[in-house]
Enzyme design. Structure first.
Site: not given
Length: 150
Positions: A78-80
């Site tokens: 989950q890079f966000t």
């Protein structure tokens, strides 16, 4: 390294209409990786996750870890989680690690977590458009960051 850990009754990740992984009672771990993360961050985070006492004991008190309950874990990249939103309304992902850094760290995180748990874990697919479904149990949601260990 940042995580959002949710105690779940069940969770799954679907990619292009196909279920990639699904679990029953346990944890859904959303994992964000930044450029300066390393093996020490992985080991600290894994140790915290597997020993986190967020499952009910016989008295209904959150006093048991995933190791004690035998629950499952699903890890989704989950890079966000590294969104920067201070300037303007469109988030920036500048702090998130690039794939050439993040993929090996994500894979190592999953490998060490699986070894530490003593059983297979579910995963998403790094960089894929995933549909994540979960039934949050509690709700119980914990956020952790290796940059805030104290």
């Amino acid at each position: 390294m940042r995580t959002v850990i949710q105690r779940v009754s069940k969770a799954s990740v679907t990619i292009e209409g196909q279920v990639k992984s699904q679990i029953r009672q346990g944890m859904l771990v959303l994992l964000g990786i930044c450029d300066d993360d390393d093996k020490e961050d992985i080991e600290w985070m894994v140790r915290k996750i597997i020993n986190l006492r967020i499952f009910d004991d016989e008295n209904g008190v959150m006093n048991k870890s995933i190791l004690e309950t035998g629950g499952d874990i699903l890890v989704v990249s989950q890079f966000t989680l590294y969104a920067s939103y201070k300037k303007g309304n469109r988030p920036s992902w500048i702090k998130a690690a690039k794939p050439e850094t993040a993929v090996p760290l994500y894979e190592e995180f999953c490998r060490i977590l699986q070894l530490s748990l003593g059983k297979n874990i579910g995963t998403g697919e790094f960089g894929a458009n995933m549909k994540v479904e979960l039934l949050n149990d509690g709700p119980v949601t914990i956020c952790m960051d290796t940059k805030n260990k104290e």
